[in-house]
Design a protein around this motif. Structure first.
Motif, PDB file in Angstrom:
ATOM      1  N   HIS A  25       0.831  -1.194   0.000  1.00 39.13           N
ATOM      2  CA  HIS A  25       0.000   0.000   0.000  1.00 39.13           C
ATOM      3  C   HIS A  25       0.870   1.249   0.000  1.00 39.13           C
ATOM      4  CE1 HIS A  25      -3.813  -2.040   0.688  1.00 39.13           C
ATOM      5  NE2 HIS A  25      -3.161  -2.823   1.521  1.00 39.13           N
ATOM      6  N   LEU A  26       0.385   2.290  -0.638  1.00 39.80           N
ATOM      7  CA  LEU A  26       1.098   3.564  -0.638  1.00 39.80           C
ATOM      8  C   LEU A  26       1.085   4.190   0.753  1.00 39.80           C
ATOM      9  CD1 LEU A  26       2.570   5.687  -2.327  1.00 39.80           C
ATOM     10  CD2 LEU A  26       0.360   6.671  -2.885  1.00 39.80           C
ATOM     11  N   LEU A  27       0.025   3.981   1.500  1.00 38.93           N
ATOM     12  CA  LEU A  27      -0.062   4.550   2.846  1.00 38.93           C
ATOM     13  C   LEU A  27       0.977   3.936   3.778  1.00 38.93           C
ATOM     14  CD1 LEU A  27      -1.578   6.510   4.652  1.00 38.93           C
ATOM     15  CD2 LEU A  27      -3.132   4.661   5.222  1.00 38.93           C
ATOM     16  N   SER A  28       1.223   2.632   3.676  1.00 38.72           N
ATOM     17  CA  SER A  28       2.246   2.013   4.522  1.00 38.72           C
ATOM     18  C   SER A  28       3.643   2.501   4.145  1.00 38.72           C
ATOM     19  CB  SER A  28       2.174   0.491   4.433  1.00 38.72           C
ATOM     20  OG  SER A  28       2.477   0.059   3.128  1.00 38.72           O
ATOM     21  N   LEU A  30       4.283   5.519   3.000  1.00 38.28           N
ATOM     22  CA  LEU A  30       4.365   6.869   3.556  1.00 38.28           C
ATOM     23  C   LEU A  30       4.590   6.842   5.068  1.00 38.28           C
ATOM     24  CD1 LEU A  30       1.557   8.696   1.571  1.00 38.28           C
ATOM     25  CD2 LEU A  30       4.019   8.962   1.319  1.00 38.28           C
ATOM     26  N   LEU A  31       3.970   5.892   5.751  1.00 39.40           N
ATOM     27  CA  LEU A  31       4.178   5.777   7.195  1.00 39.40           C
ATOM     28  C   LEU A  31       5.610   5.359   7.521  1.00 39.40           C
ATOM     29  CD1 LEU A  31       0.844   4.207   8.433  1.00 39.40           C
ATOM     30  CD2 LEU A  31       1.739   6.468   8.922  1.00 39.40           C
ATOM     31  N   GLU A  34       7.734   8.414   7.146  1.00 40.71           N
ATOM     32  CA  GLU A  34       7.565   9.321   8.286  1.00 40.71           C
ATOM     33  C   GLU A  34       8.280   8.804   9.522  1.00 40.71           C
ATOM     34  OE1 GLU A  34       6.326  12.424   8.475  1.00 40.71           O
ATOM     35  OE2 GLU A  34       6.280  12.197   6.309  1.00 40.71           O
ATOM     36  N   LEU A  75       0.679  12.731   0.876  1.00 35.48           N
ATOM     37  CA  LEU A  75      -0.775  12.637   1.041  1.00 35.48           C
ATOM     38  C   LEU A  75      -1.513  13.126  -0.195  1.00 35.48           C
ATOM     39  CD1 LEU A  75      -1.277  13.658   4.753  1.00 35.48           C
ATOM     40  CD2 LEU A  75      -1.556  11.412   3.717  1.00 35.48           C
ATOM     41  N   LEU A  78      -1.349  10.320  -2.551  1.00 37.24           N
ATOM     42  CA  LEU A  78      -2.257   9.259  -2.111  1.00 37.24           C
ATOM     43  C   LEU A  78      -3.685   9.576  -2.513  1.00 37.24           C
ATOM     44  CD1 LEU A  78      -2.625   6.652  -0.359  1.00 37.24           C
ATOM     45  CD2 LEU A  78      -3.097   8.195   1.519  1.00 37.24           C
ATOM     46  N   ALA A  82      -5.824   7.499  -5.295  1.00 36.89           N
ATOM     47  CA  ALA A  82      -7.077   6.885  -4.856  1.00 36.89           C
ATOM     48  C   ALA A  82      -8.246   7.353  -5.716  1.00 36.89           C
ATOM     49  CB  ALA A  82      -7.335   7.211  -3.394  1.00 36.89           C
ATOM     50  N   ASP A  88      -5.087   2.232  -3.256  1.00 35.31           N
ATOM     51  CA  ASP A  88      -3.719   2.699  -3.031  1.00 35.31           C
ATOM     52  C   ASP A  88      -2.712   1.562  -3.123  1.00 35.31           C
ATOM     53  OD1 ASP A  88      -4.397   1.424  -0.669  1.00 35.31           O
ATOM     54  OD2 ASP A  88      -3.216   2.787   0.558  1.00 35.31           O
TER      55      ASP A  88
END
Length: 98
Positions: A25-28, A30-31, A34, A75, A78, A82, A88
Motif C-alpha cells: 500500500h502507498l499509505l504504509s 508513507l508511514l 515518516e 498525502l 495518495l 485513490a 492505493d
C-alpha cells in the motif's frame, strides 16, 4: 554505541526495511518514510544538544520542515491515486499507463 544511538539507528533501519519489503500500500510506504524522518529528527536534535553548538541548532527545524513538505506531497499523491485508480495498492500503479 550507546543505547540511545542504538535505538534511533534501529528505528531508522526498521523504517527502511519496512519501506523496502512491505510495498503493498502507498499509505504504509508513507508511514515508513515518516518513521524514518522522525528517527532522523530526534537523532539530529540529540546530536545538536550533545555538542551544545548554536550553529547546528537550526538543522532539526529544517529537517522537520522538509518532513512536513514530504508528508503533504505524499498525502496529495495518495489522494490523487485513490481518485484515479480507486485504490492505493502499489501493484496497480503503472507509470506507462498514466
Amino acid at each position: 554505541m550507546t543505547p540511545v544511538h542504538f535505538s534511533f539507528t534501529s528505528a531508522f533501519i526498521l523504517g527502511l526495511m519496512g519501506l523496502a519489503f512491505h510495498r503493498t500500500h502507498l499509505l504504509s510506504a508513507l508511514l515508513c518514510l515518516e518513521g524514518m524522518m522522525l528517527s532522523l529528527f530526534i537523532a539530529l536534535a540529540l546530536w545538536t544538544l550533545q555538542f551544545e553548538s548554536t550553529s547546528f541548532s537550526t538543522a532539526p527545524m529544517l529537517l522537520l520542515a522538509f518532513s512536513a513538505c514530504e508528508a503533504s506531497t505524499g498525502l496529495a499523491l495518495l489522494v490523487a491515486t485513490a481518485r484515479t485508480h480507486g485504490t492505493d495498492h502499489l501493484q496497480n500503479l503503472n507509470l506507462l499507463q498514466c
